[in-house]
Design a protein around this motif. Structure first.
Motif, PDB file in Angstrom:
ATOM      1  N   ILE A   1       0.841  -1.210   0.000  1.00 56.65           N
ATOM      2  CA  ILE A   1       0.000   0.000   0.000  1.00 56.65           C
ATOM      3  C   ILE A   1       0.868   1.249   0.000  1.00 56.65           C
ATOM      4  O   ILE A   1       1.976   1.264   0.543  1.00 56.65           O
ATOM      5  CB  ILE A   1      -0.996   0.038   1.196  1.00 56.65           C
ATOM      6  CG1 ILE A   1      -0.274   0.050   2.548  1.00 56.65           C
ATOM      7  CG2 ILE A   1      -1.989  -1.096   1.130  1.00 56.65           C
ATOM      8  CD1 ILE A   1      -1.210   0.322   3.720  1.00 56.65           C
TER       9      ILE A   1
ATOM     10  N   ALA B   1      -3.631   3.678  -0.416  1.00 58.70           N
ATOM     11  CA  ALA B   1      -4.186   3.956   0.918  1.00 58.70           C
ATOM     12  C   ALA B   1      -3.115   4.565   1.797  1.00 58.70           C
ATOM     13  O   ALA B   1      -1.926   4.293   1.628  1.00 58.70           O
ATOM     14  CB  ALA B   1      -4.677   2.653   1.561  1.00 58.70           C
TER      15      ALA B   1
ATOM     16  N   TYR C   1      -5.942   2.458   6.568  1.00 60.76           N
ATOM     17  CA  TYR C   1      -6.098   1.180   5.866  1.00 60.76           C
ATOM     18  C   TYR C   1      -6.753   0.133   6.770  1.00 60.76           C
ATOM     19  O   TYR C   1      -6.427   0.026   7.949  1.00 60.76           O
ATOM     20  CB  TYR C   1      -4.720   0.671   5.418  1.00 60.76           C
ATOM     21  CG  TYR C   1      -4.777  -0.620   4.643  1.00 60.76           C
ATOM     22  CD1 TYR C   1      -5.267  -0.658   3.336  1.00 60.76           C
ATOM     23  CD2 TYR C   1      -4.346  -1.810   5.220  1.00 60.76           C
ATOM     24  CE1 TYR C   1      -5.326  -1.841   2.627  1.00 60.76           C
ATOM     25  CE2 TYR C   1      -4.398  -3.003   4.513  1.00 60.76           C
ATOM     26  CZ  TYR C   1      -4.888  -3.010   3.216  1.00 60.76           C
ATOM     27  OH  TYR C   1      -4.955  -4.183   2.519  1.00 60.76           O
TER      28      TYR C   1
END
Ligand code: SAM
Length: 285
Positions: free
Chosen positions: A85, A112, A117
């Motif tokens: 991410i 994210a 997240y």
């Protein structure tokens, strides 16, 4: 005395999070991949210590161009899975393309912020490289990361120690200058440039078990060392930050010959050069 809590409070106020100092230009992405090759053996040692192995589910925090995710994917194999991410969509496109070219189908990338997240399943290992020093609140970041680890799972970080670590013998002024400029840019631009030296304190404040630690240093010299490219590209990426504090080196082109100049100076001096130290830590939840 400067305490970590004070520093944390100050940088929270400065709201660094929306102001990622290195950006995501093509050149910066190139730098990340040069860096990824250099750091790979050290990150791999960390991954093995935290027991990343076949079939595991791994989360890579702030995956950038995907180097850590791809290394984890090789270790978990086709029966495992890796999620990378990052806040930046631009860098995730590059990461996805690289993973596809490498045939690593077990990786997925998602845009994210770590703090926001969430995932239906928890992870066996949550790992991040060069990420804590970018956070306005590394302790809060650690708590967010720890929430994503399954009970008994691992959490691991690979950080860089930028303070007074670039060295050369015989002394090469240009190498030292580059190291000093990068150190200055980090001190002025990263919310927690010194977090690699405060990992025990940070984990303690986040309510996590004390981490295991190790440190490795990249050294080199001679005509073929990749350290010149790494240093030159890192300095280039920090030019905007140096300009921000009033030290303008001119147009980015001013550094075109820098890598070659560094190489020539080090080779001529028959110097052994030392790059910033790499500090790694991990613990189990
Ligand atoms: C210095 S790069 C390191 C990239 C990669 N980990 C590596 O070692 O090659 C840091 C990356 O973390 C991302 N990042 C920083 N803070 C983040 C956060 N709170 N949540 C998600 N991504 C973040 C940045 O966008 C950037 O791509």
């Amino acid at each position: 005395m400067e305490t970590f809590a004070n520093a944390r409070e100050l940088s929270k106020r400065a709201a660094f999070e929306g102001d990622y100092v290195l950006g995501h230009s093509q050149r910066e992405i190139r730098r990340l991949t040069i860096q990824g090759t250099l750091l790979r053996p050290i990150t791999e040692r960390l991954m093995r210590q935290v027991n990343i192995g076949p079939g595991m589910r791994v989360l890579d925090l702030g995956c950038g161009a995907g180097d850590v995710s791809m290394l984890a994917a090789e270790l978990v194999g086709p029966t495992g899975s890796v999620v990378g991410i990052d806040r930046s969509a631009a860098v995730l496109d590059v990461a996805s393309q690289r993973a596809r070219l490498a045939g690593l189908k077990q990786i997925r990338f998602e845009q994210a912020a770590v703090q926001n997240y969430s995932s239906d399943e928890s992870f066996d290992v949550v790992i991040g490289r060069y990420i804590l020093h970018h956070q306005s609140d590394p302790v809060d970041f650690l708590r967010s990361a720890a929430r994503l680890v399954r009970p008994g799972g691992g959490i691991a970080f690979h950080e860089i120690r930028v303070v007074q670590t670039a060295d050369s013998l015989p002394y090469v002024p240009l190498w030292q200058l580059a190291g000093n400029l990068i150190e200055t840019a980090c001190r002025s631009g990263l919310p927690h440039y010194d977090v690699s030296n405060r990992l025990i304190e940070c984990f303690f404040e986040a309510g996590l078990p004390q981490p295991h630690l190790f440190c490795e240093t990249l050294i080199g010299g001679g005509i073929d060392s990749p350290l010149y490219a790494w240093m030159a590209e890192s300095l280039r990426s920090f030019l905007p930050q140096l300009a921000k504090i009033g030290f303008a080196l001119g147009e980015p082109g001013v550094l075109e010959a820098f890598e070659d100049n560094l190489r020539a100076a080090v080779v001529e001096a028959r110097s052994q050069i030392v790059a910033p130290a790499q500090v790694c830590c991990w613990t189990r939840m």
